[in-house]
Design an enzyme around this catalytic site. Structure first.
Site, PDB file in Angstrom:
ATOM      1  N   SER A  36       0.999  -1.199   0.010  1.00  9.15           N
ATOM      2  CA  SER A  36      -0.026   0.019   0.107  1.00  9.15           C
ATOM      3  C   SER A  36       0.834   1.206  -0.138  1.00  9.15           C
ATOM      4  O   SER A  36       0.363   2.337   0.220  1.00  9.15           O
ATOM      5  CB  SER A  36      -0.947  -0.004   1.312  1.00  9.15           C
ATOM      6  OG  SER A  36      -0.078   0.164   2.478  1.00  9.15           O
ATOM      7  N   PHE A  37       2.044   1.091  -0.399  1.00  5.85           N
ATOM      8  CA  PHE A  37       3.116   2.300  -0.190  1.00  5.85           C
ATOM      9  C   PHE A  37       2.559   3.603  -0.816  1.00  5.85           C
ATOM     10  O   PHE A  37       2.805   4.395  -0.311  1.00  5.85           O
ATOM     11  CB  PHE A  37       4.464   1.747  -1.011  1.00  5.85           C
ATOM     12  CG  PHE A  37       5.413   2.828  -0.923  1.00  5.85           C
ATOM     13  CD1 PHE A  37       6.124   3.293   0.220  1.00  5.85           C
ATOM     14  CD2 PHE A  37       5.704   3.396  -2.088  1.00  5.85           C
ATOM     15  CE1 PHE A  37       7.088   4.165   0.219  1.00  5.85           C
ATOM     16  CE2 PHE A  37       6.852   4.495  -2.122  1.00  5.85           C
ATOM     17  CZ  PHE A  37       7.442   4.649  -1.065  1.00  5.85           C
TER      18      PHE A  37
ATOM     19  N   GLU B 112      -4.044   0.416  16.333  1.00  9.28           N
ATOM     20  CA  GLU B 112      -5.480   0.497  15.310  1.00  9.28           C
ATOM     21  C   GLU B 112      -6.226   1.879  15.641  1.00  9.28           C
ATOM     22  O   GLU B 112      -7.265   1.589  15.094  1.00  9.28           O
ATOM     23  CB  GLU B 112      -6.131  -0.784  15.134  1.00  9.28           C
ATOM     24  CG  GLU B 112      -5.157  -1.813  14.916  1.00  9.28           C
ATOM     25  CD  GLU B 112      -5.872  -2.980  14.413  1.00  9.28           C
ATOM     26  OE1 GLU B 112      -7.133  -3.077  14.192  1.00  9.28           O
ATOM     27  OE2 GLU B 112      -5.525  -4.176  14.519  1.00  9.28           O
TER      28      GLU B 112
ATOM     29  N   ILE C 211      -1.765   8.497  16.858  1.00 17.58           N
ATOM     30  CA  ILE C 211      -0.159   8.671  16.979  1.00 17.58           C
ATOM     31  C   ILE C 211       0.073   9.860  15.956  1.00 17.58           C
ATOM     32  O   ILE C 211      -0.079   9.935  14.671  1.00 17.58           O
ATOM     33  CB  ILE C 211       0.353   7.419  16.391  1.00 17.58           C
ATOM     34  CG1 ILE C 211       0.023   6.171  17.526  1.00 17.58           C
ATOM     35  CG2 ILE C 211       1.713   7.340  16.363  1.00 17.58           C
ATOM     36  CD1 ILE C 211       0.341   4.860  16.762  1.00 17.58           C
TER      37      ILE C 211
ATOM     38  N   TYR D 114       1.447 -15.859   3.204  1.00 13.39           N
ATOM     39  CA  TYR D 114       0.229 -15.041   2.325  1.00 13.39           C
ATOM     40  C   TYR D 114      -0.466 -15.676   1.401  1.00 13.39           C
ATOM     41  O   TYR D 114       0.054 -16.236   0.471  1.00 13.39           O
ATOM     42  CB  TYR D 114       1.317 -13.830   1.941  1.00 13.39           C
ATOM     43  CG  TYR D 114       0.199 -12.756   1.554  1.00 13.39           C
ATOM     44  CD1 TYR D 114       0.415 -11.390   2.427  1.00 13.39           C
ATOM     45  CD2 TYR D 114      -0.524 -12.756   0.509  1.00 13.39           C
ATOM     46  CE1 TYR D 114      -0.521 -10.476   1.711  1.00 13.39           C
ATOM     47  CE2 TYR D 114      -1.256 -11.605  -0.217  1.00 13.39           C
ATOM     48  CZ  TYR D 114      -1.309 -10.393   0.757  1.00 13.39           C
ATOM     49  OH  TYR D 114      -1.812  -9.367   0.197  1.00 13.39           O
TER      50      TYR D 114
END
Length: 406
Positions: A59-60, A122, A128, A321
């Site tokens: 998702s960069f 999350e 954050i 994965y």
């Protein structure tokens, strides 16, 4: 935003953690509002040229630094550069009852590490707003490599030995038979695919499993690691065709997710899930998850094509994965997805894996997180949330307060 790196006149230690001499470290602090920036945008503003965090999730293009920390993210190069939780050495979190600011230190024995309570929280405890991250020098060399193995077990055994021998390839992926076939089907032409398969059959590989590797560092050091890795690959019956498959994978690694939306608009169910487990259980877990997914969707009349690869290596184990394709069950798509998710989640926990290696928990994985960790730990998380968020306004219905069933 401030980034620090040691200068020639700086007497401070050059790193937060001891690292090999080929990968000297520094720290980069991202102050408000930088945690909300995409990594590409925020890094372009950094004065610390010649450094990298080495964190490249799929998702960069769109994900953020704060998002990585909040979801305990792993990137495609995290085998070499470390997961995000390994690279966070300080943070600041704004909660409804106040600000929690955790100082930057390389290590501490002052009780349980509070950073790790907020890393992966999350958004359920607060936002954050600042993170201090370990960064490394850009590698002088990046050396690709690729191998075909006669089966998944042989490739996994080779990766295990590479990691435990200290070679630590910065990228390491092993595709099973289905995923390798899927990749070969996308070669430039049918003639190329048939030629590749004929080449492999002549060398005793009839059901190929593709491994791609990359070694980063100073040229001599990277070459030495790659040479040692090649010795291990050959001992496990690997056949190499050079580094081209790894280079091609890198070229398309951020475009692949777009295929999902295209397929879904054409009536396909597409989903991904991942886990991690000790090396001793990886082969059996690989088979059982695949079999249970296939069984669940076959019984609904929508047979599945299940792909899998090892994506991250650890001394004690690795991640698995999965990508699943099936025809959508018109009018019952949600129930079909629940069947898939339940089959995978139940098989993962039954086989000794974790419900998620890097996709986080949210609502989808919460039912299995409760089973994985047990009621006492979930109760401790809920108590922490009640302390900083008594009104329950921070990302409600997720993680420790997620649903007990899909």
């Amino acid at each position: 935003m401030r980034c620090w790196r040691p200068s020639s006149s700086d007497s401070r230690p050059p790193s937060l953690l001891p690292t090999p001499p080929t990968r000297s470290s520094s720290t980069c602090r991202r102050r408000r509002p930088w945690c909300a920036l995409s990594w590409r945008a925020s890094w372009s503003l950094s004065p610390a040229k010649g450094f990298t965090l080495g964190h490249f999730p799929q998702s960069f293009e769109f994900s953020t630094v704060g998002g990585w920390v909040a979801t305990r993210s792993a990137g495609q190069q995290s085998t070499g550069y470390g997961r995000i939780d390994e690279n966070v050495f300080g943070l600041r979190c704004s909660t409804p009852t106040g600000v929690v600011e955790l100082r930057t230190t390389p290590a501490t024995a002052a009780g349980p590490n509070p950073r790790q309570v907020f890393v992966g929280s999350e958004g359920t405890l607060g936002i954050i707003t600042e993170a201090t991250l370990r960064i490394k020098r850009q590698p002088e060399a990046t050396l690709p490599d690729a191998w075909f193995f006669p089966d998944f077990a042989s490739g996994a055994a080779a990766l295990r030995l590479m990691e435990q021998a200290g070679l630590h390839p910065d990228i390491a992926r092993l595709s099973d038979v289905n995923e390798t076939a899927f990749g070969l089907a996308q070669l430039g032409s049918d003639l190329q695919r048939k030629g590749m398969l004929a080449y492999l059959r002549a060398r005793g590989i009839k059901t190929p499993c593709l491994m791609v590797l990359r070694y980063d560092g100073r040229p001599g050091e990277a070459k030495s690691r790659r040479a040692a890795g090649r010795v291990i690959a050959k001992k496990h019956k690997g056949v190499t065709i050079g580094g081209v498959p790894e280079v091609m994978w890198e070229k398309h690694r951020f475009s692949t997710p777009y295929l999902r939306d295209t397929l879904m608009t054409h009536g396909m169910l597409v989903d991904t899930m991942e886990t991690s487990a000790p090396w001793s259980t990886v082969e059996q877990l690989h088979d059982s998850i695949k079999a249970d997914i296939e069984k669940g969707l076959r019984e609904r009349g929508t047979p599945a094509f299940v792909l899998c690869h090892i994506s991250h290596l650890y001394t004690a184990g690795c991640s698995l994965y999965y990508t699943v394709f099936a025809r959508q069950e018109a009018g019952a798509e949600i129930d079909q997805w629940k069947t898939l998710k339940t089959a995978a989640g139940d098989a993962i926990l039954a086989g000794g894996g974790t419900i998620t290696h890097h996709h986080a928990t949210g609502a989808d994985h919460a039912p299995w997180m409760f089973e994985e960790y047990g009621p006492l730990w979930v109760g401790m998380l809920r108590a922490a949330k009640a302390e900083v968020d008594p009104a329950g306004i921070m990302n409600p219905g997720k993680l420790m307060n997620g649903p007990e069933a899909l």
